[in-house]
Design an enzyme around this catalytic site. Structure first.
Site, PDB file in Angstrom:
ATOM      1  CG  ASP A 103     103.470 -52.335  20.517  1.00 36.42           C
ATOM      2  OD1 ASP A 103     102.435 -51.956  19.929  1.00 36.42           O
ATOM      3  OD2 ASP A 103     103.926 -53.482  20.376  1.00 36.42           O
ATOM      4  CE  LYS A 163     100.304 -55.400  21.711  1.00 39.18           C
ATOM      5  NZ  LYS A 163     101.622 -55.062  21.169  1.00 39.18           N
TER       6      LYS A 163
END
Ligand code: NAD
Length: 340
Positions: A212, A179
């Site tokens: 994600d 991320k």
């Protein structure tokens, strides 16, 4: 008469369903070993929530000593209280023995109908850093702070382990999951290191996915993944997601591997909802034992045990409830022994 090879193994049956699945695992490992001239000396220790409640000791000092001596351990799940109480003994043992690589193969079993047939991927999860370092403080009663630690050393060695595994096992791709768009420094350092290792291993294709997006990709098209390389927390979450792709937590095995020793354990937890009811699926711990047998160099016994598990699934007659059958833990274990 051929000499019997004896392996000393540290065993932690653990909490909840742990003792039930461990009993099945021990019987299966003994039977597989016996066929190929291997014997096992089990050094068993109570540790975890039940041990804490009973004896006031979470991890007995003798358990640490036993792992230091034997170098190989296998454990059932251990429960950790939520939002307070003692810290995870799993995290403590991974840190104590510097078991930096958490290796979790996710492979479909024959005969088991799922939404995604033919899954075959491996997760390499960094196992000693990240938010799992447990460095938390209450800054004031309304602000809690948790430190995320990512180091060059930790990121590089898990990447090297993933690429080494890919090269030695005919894998073609490594996806580094991160991320770093948000955590530019910590996850930024992680992908900088994984990219550097990728550049030294150009025979393996290298990709980066933001975590994600990776969750969506895994549900839409899991077949694009081969080796997943990631940090501690994302690896934990992605492991459970991937377990769901092949039929659930009852199936997926794991190994915590360091330079000098290894602890084998399933991905799943202590499953308090089904503990003590002969409902738990021992497949995940059995497949962890297969990984342990190969680690010990008992390849024939490991292959035989894996084949026996697969035979029981292919026949589909003696499966536990989590995968659509109506057999109990013990009956499944007996079916594996019969298949051996
Ligand atoms: P869990 O993995 O124990 O259970 C999640 C769900 O999966 C439950 O419905 C359970 O019945 C099912 N399940 C898990 N293993 C199964 C099996 N072998 N056969 C059939 N069904 C199975 O996760 P949880 O409920 O979030 O956690 C319970 C406890 O386990 C917590 O205290 C947690 O800290 C601990 N935990 C320990 C480990 C470990 O020791 N390595 C890992 C994860 C969670």
């Amino acid at each position: 008469m051929a000499e019997v090879r004896t392996h000393k193994i540290t065993l932690v049956p653990g909490d909840g369903i742990g003792p039930e699945v461990s009993a099945v695992m021990v019987a299966a490992v003994e039977a597989a070993g016996k066929k190929f001239g291997a014997a096992f000396e089990w050094h068993s220790f109570e540790a975890g929530a039940d041990a804490h409640a009973k004896n006031g000791v979470l991890i007995p000092e003798e358990l640490y000593k036993s792992i230091e001596t034997n170098k190989v351990a296998i454990k059932g799940p251990t429960a950790t209280p939520i939002g307070g109480g003692f810290s995870s003994i799993n995290v403590a043992m991974r840190k104590k023995f510097d078991l930096y690589a958490n290796v979790r193969p996710v492979k479909s079993l024959p005969g088991l109908e799922t939404k995604y047939p033919g899954i075959d991927l491996v997760i390499f999860r960094e196992n000693t850093e990240d938010l799992y370092a447990g460095l938390e403080v209450m800054v004031n009663p309304d602000i809690a702070q948790s430190l995320k630690i990512i180091t060059r050393k930790g990121s590089t060695r898990i990447a090297e382990a993933a690429f080494e595994y890919a090269k030695n096992n005919g894998r073609k791709k490594v996806h580094s999951i991160h991320k770093a768009n948000i955590m530019k420094m910590s996850d930024g350092l992680f992908i900088k290191c994984t990219k550097e290792v990728a550049e030294k291993n150009t025979e393996i294709a290298y990709f980066e996915h933001i975590v994600d997006n990776a969750c969506m990709q895994l549900v839409m098209n899991p077949y694009q993944y081969d080796v997943i390389l990631t940090e501690n927390l994302y690896g934990d979450i992605l492991s459970d997601l991937c377990s769901g792709l092949i039929g659930g937590l009852g199936l997926v095995p794991g190994a915590n591997i360091g330079k000098d020793c290894a602890i084998f354990e399933a991905v799943h937890g202590s499953a308090p909802d089904i503990a003590g009811q002969d409902k738990a699926n021992p497949t995940a711990l059995l497949q962890s034992a297969v990984m342990m047998l190969h680690y010990l160099g008992e390849n024939e016994a490991g292959t035989a045990l894996q084949s026996a598990i697969e035979k029981v699934y292919a026949e589909g007659k003696t499966l536990t409830g989590d995968v659509g059958g109506n057999a109990g833990t013990k009956a499944f274990g007996e079916a594996v022994l019969a298949a051996l």
